[in-house]
Design a protein around this motif. Structure first.
Motif, PDB file in Angstrom:
ATOM      1  N   LYS A 154     -38.944  12.113  24.610  1.00  0.00           N
ATOM      2  CA  LYS A 154     -38.578  10.884  24.838  1.00  0.00           C
ATOM      3  C   LYS A 154     -38.942  10.358  26.420  1.00  0.00           C
ATOM      4  N   VAL A 155     -38.990  11.330  27.205  1.00  0.00           N
ATOM      5  CA  VAL A 155     -39.404  10.803  28.591  1.00  0.00           C
ATOM      6  C   VAL A 155     -41.025  11.220  28.771  1.00  0.00           C
ATOM      7  N   ILE A 156     -41.647  11.988  28.271  1.00  0.00           N
ATOM      8  CA  ILE A 156     -43.092  12.183  28.615  1.00  0.00           C
ATOM      9  C   ILE A 156     -44.034  12.044  27.482  1.00  0.00           C
ATOM     10  N   GLY A 157     -43.491  11.686  26.292  1.00  0.00           N
ATOM     11  CA  GLY A 157     -44.165  11.483  24.976  1.00  0.00           C
ATOM     12  C   GLY A 157     -45.209  10.499  25.384  1.00  0.00           C
ATOM     13  N   HIS A 158     -45.059   9.460  25.828  1.00  0.00           N
ATOM     14  CA  HIS A 158     -46.106   8.198  26.170  1.00  0.00           C
ATOM     15  C   HIS A 158     -47.108   8.748  26.607  1.00  0.00           C
ATOM     16  N   LEU A 159     -47.530   9.967  27.302  1.00  0.00           N
ATOM     17  CA  LEU A 159     -48.604  10.198  27.760  1.00  0.00           C
ATOM     18  C   LEU A 159     -49.453  10.825  26.871  1.00  0.00           C
ATOM     19  N   GLU A 160     -49.158  11.113  25.901  1.00  0.00           N
ATOM     20  CA  GLU A 160     -49.983  11.532  24.404  1.00  0.00           C
ATOM     21  C   GLU A 160     -50.316  10.470  23.636  1.00  0.00           C
ATOM     22  N   LYS A 161     -51.258  10.058  23.417  1.00  0.00           N
ATOM     23  CA  LYS A 161     -51.932   8.768  22.613  1.00  0.00           C
ATOM     24  C   LYS A 161     -52.152   9.258  21.274  1.00  0.00           C
ATOM     25  N   ASN A 162     -52.481  10.540  20.968  1.00  0.00           N
ATOM     26  CA  ASN A 162     -53.180  11.099  19.648  1.00  0.00           C
ATOM     27  C   ASN A 162     -52.066  11.362  18.672  1.00  0.00           C
ATOM     28  N   PRO A 163     -52.071  10.313  17.483  1.00  0.00           N
ATOM     29  CA  PRO A 163     -50.972  10.313  16.730  1.00  0.00           C
ATOM     30  C   PRO A 163     -51.172  11.897  15.833  1.00  0.00           C
ATOM     31  N   GLY A 164     -52.082  12.762  15.954  1.00  0.00           N
ATOM     32  CA  GLY A 164     -52.395  14.152  15.272  1.00  0.00           C
ATOM     33  C   GLY A 164     -51.926  14.917  16.340  1.00  0.00           C
ATOM     34  N   ALA A 165     -51.346  14.610  17.315  1.00  0.00           N
ATOM     35  CA  ALA A 165     -50.841  15.635  18.257  1.00  0.00           C
ATOM     36  C   ALA A 165     -49.453  16.459  17.633  1.00  0.00           C
ATOM     37  N   ARG A 166     -49.426  17.689  18.158  1.00  0.00           N
ATOM     38  CA  ARG A 166     -48.047  18.207  17.753  1.00  0.00           C
ATOM     39  C   ARG A 166     -47.672  19.230  18.581  1.00  0.00           C
ATOM     40  N   ILE A 167     -46.458  19.773  18.640  1.00  0.00           N
ATOM     41  CA  ILE A 167     -45.805  20.782  19.370  1.00  0.00           C
ATOM     42  C   ILE A 167     -45.076  21.689  18.246  1.00  0.00           C
ATOM     43  N   GLU A 168     -45.821  23.086  18.262  1.00  0.00           N
ATOM     44  CA  GLU A 168     -44.973  23.994  17.515  1.00  0.00           C
ATOM     45  C   GLU A 168     -44.150  25.014  18.543  1.00  0.00           C
TER      46      GLU A 168
END
Length: 81
Positions: A33-47
């Motif tokens: 919620k705080v740093i998610g805006h730094l990633e613009k790729n909609p295909g990015a993910r965190i496992e």
């Protein structure tokens, strides 16, 4: 951005909200919620790999270097706090 939990290489579909391992999932959701805006790729993910109890491992897939650096800073700060 997608956030998933895996255990023993398999995605966990039904999370038990009372299991302490899944608190990590909630914590990462709050970080996003705080740093998610730094990633613009909609295909990015965190496992989040929860194979070893209480020692989560993070696998960032298709994330840009700025997001990866900031995520690692936040996670490492949490570990030593």
């Amino acid at each position: 951005m997608k956030l998933t939990c895996v255990k023993n290489g398999k995605e966990i579909v039904h999370k038990d909200p009372l299991d302490l391992d899944y608190i990590e999932y909630d914590v990462v959701i709050d970080y996003l919620k705080v740093i998610g805006h730094l990633e613009k790729n909609p295909g990015a993910r965190i496992e989040i790999d929860l194979t070893v109890p209480f020692i989560p491992k993070y696998n960032l897939v298709n994330c840009n270097s700025i997001f990866t650096q900031k995520f690692n800073q936040v996670i490492n700060r949490k570990k030593f706090a």
